[in-house]
Design an enzyme around this catalytic site. Structure first.
Site, short mmCIF file in Angstrom:
data_model
loop_
_atom_site.label_atom_id
_atom_site.label_comp_id
_atom_site.label_asym_id
_atom_site.label_seq_id
_atom_site.Cartn_x
_atom_site.Cartn_y
_atom_site.Cartn_z
CD GLU A 42 -2.44 0.81 2.70
OE1 GLU A 42 -2.20 -0.09 3.73
OE2 GLU A 42 -3.60 1.86 2.89
CE LYS A 111 -7.31 0.91 3.52
NZ LYS A 111 -5.96 1.08 4.31
CB CYS A 144 -4.58 -2.15 4.38
SG CYS A 144 -3.53 -2.45 5.69
#
Lengths: 265, 265
Positions: A42, A111, A144
């Site tokens: 990330e 995300k 994540c």
């Protein structure tokens, strides 16, 4: 067999050129090792521990082919997935990932579940991950904290994902001696629940006092860790038969998807 | 603190009286050890490896207080959860669990996700588990394979379950050296994802050639194994502060439930 690699690197805040150099070097190393799919962390281009949105903005890139020309040039025959701070056409910041190969960008993902102080900096993505058919498998990208939501991981498996490729930056949490990191246990359970491979690429290198889990792993569709990096920089790499993900049966009368009871949920 | 016990026993097929004796003995032992919640295995009264529905029917019990009078008599101050083959008022067989205390039956639950050959014997339950408020916590009962469905575990946590109590019979599957059983990894991930305690009570004793995982565990709301039994008969027992499950935050800006994006799912 699909050879999946996770390149656990140490991005440096405020050093985009150095980060770019390391990324290209690691893509090349993984390609040389025969990797078909390469996952990077990330926010790999920028580092993570931004003080505020202004600092993130200074290192943000547009979601455009031009931002990743050097990655594309190094990709060889591999699919590459990695994270970057995106400056959108709307002027907003997103914690995003790119999927690309030698022909160019295959897709972007923003995300959708922002972790902690990211909420002070980024705008959450407005769409669930797509499952992209690539020549090395049907791949869904998550970033994540996204992985911790079965509401997201289950549907992408139901939509045909063979591999969930996840750039992550896992801040270090304490865990009992001898245990996998909690995030890895979640990745193993995610794989097992839906018979899907999961590749998580974490980072290393303490940044502004923040240590990381250094938990990069390739997890098989039956939920076991095939390779991991451990402490420091390195590449986790493993061969996975993604075709096994097409058959969700475990025994003559068990089918992980067919056994769902959608009328009850 | 709530003291949670899982009594890993070896039910014997075709020996209901012997099973009843062992169950009562184990409930008493757990009560003596101070247990507030006691979990017994799936199909604890009967054993598991029925050849067919006729054999299961011969050992099935009605979902009635009278079927569990000796459990109720042994419960002391504890809540007891355990599995039995149910013969319904409709004449159908269900793989069920009872929750009870010294005052009587608190609830029944019918397994909604049947595993493998159970489909040839039992009718799947038509309802998701309820969250029952007891004096030792808000408890949702699931049975074995149910736990593998985040579609079931997440909603009970959202509905306020502090503890998922799961009678299980986990047939033994191979696993890499040093790893928890896959079912335990799933239980750990389930606990971690929703900050809920999970207690799984497995069985022991090879039955008609079938060995078991012997994987009974008490898992904390942060996803770690607090106690397990391992090989053979025994009681896993641990103290859990169930009040921590009321607060789903992990940091100032992280909330496991608040961070969901229901508009995307």
């Amino acid at each position: 067999m699909t050879r999946i690699a996770c390149a656990q690197i140490a991005p440096q805040l405020g050093a985009p050129d150095a980060n770019s150099g390391v990324i290209v070097e690691q893509i090349r190393a993984a390609v040389t090792a025969g990797a078909d799919v390469i996952v990077l962390p990330e926010l790999a281009t920028s580092g993570y521990m931004f003080d505020d949105a202004d600092e993130a903005r200074a290192h943000a890139l547009p979601a455009a082919t031009t931002s990743f020309a050097n990655w594309i040039g190094a990709a060889g025959d591999a699919i590459v997935v990695g994270g970057f701070p995106e400056i959108g056409p709307d002027g907003l910041l997103y914690n995003s990932a790119v999927m690309l190969d030698a022909t160019g960008v295959l897709g972007f993902y923003r995300k959708s579940h922002l972790w902690d102080r990211e909420k002070l900096i980024f705008t959450p993505g407005a769409a669930v991950p797509q499952v992209l058919a690539t020549r090395h498998g049907a791949i869904a990208v998550m970033i994540c904290y996204d992985l911790e939501f079965p509401e997201l991981t289950r549907p992408v498996a139901l939509a045909g994902a063979e591999l969930i490729a996840a750039p992550v930056n896992w801040p270090l949490f304490p865990r009992p001696e001898g245990e996998h990191p909690g995030e890895v246990i979640n990745a193993m359970a995610t794989a097992r629940a839906s018979k899907v491979a999961v590749a998580c690429c974490d980072r290393t290198g303490v940044e502004r006092g923040q240590p990381w889990t250094e938990g990069s792993v390739v997890v098989s569709p039956d939920g076991w860790v095939l390779d991991s990096v451990g402490s420091g920089a390195g590449i986790a790499i493993a061969d996975v038969d993604l075709s096994v993900t097409h058959d969700k049966s475990l025994t003559a009368h068990v089918d992980l998807f067919g056994d769902r009871r959608p009328e009850l949920y």
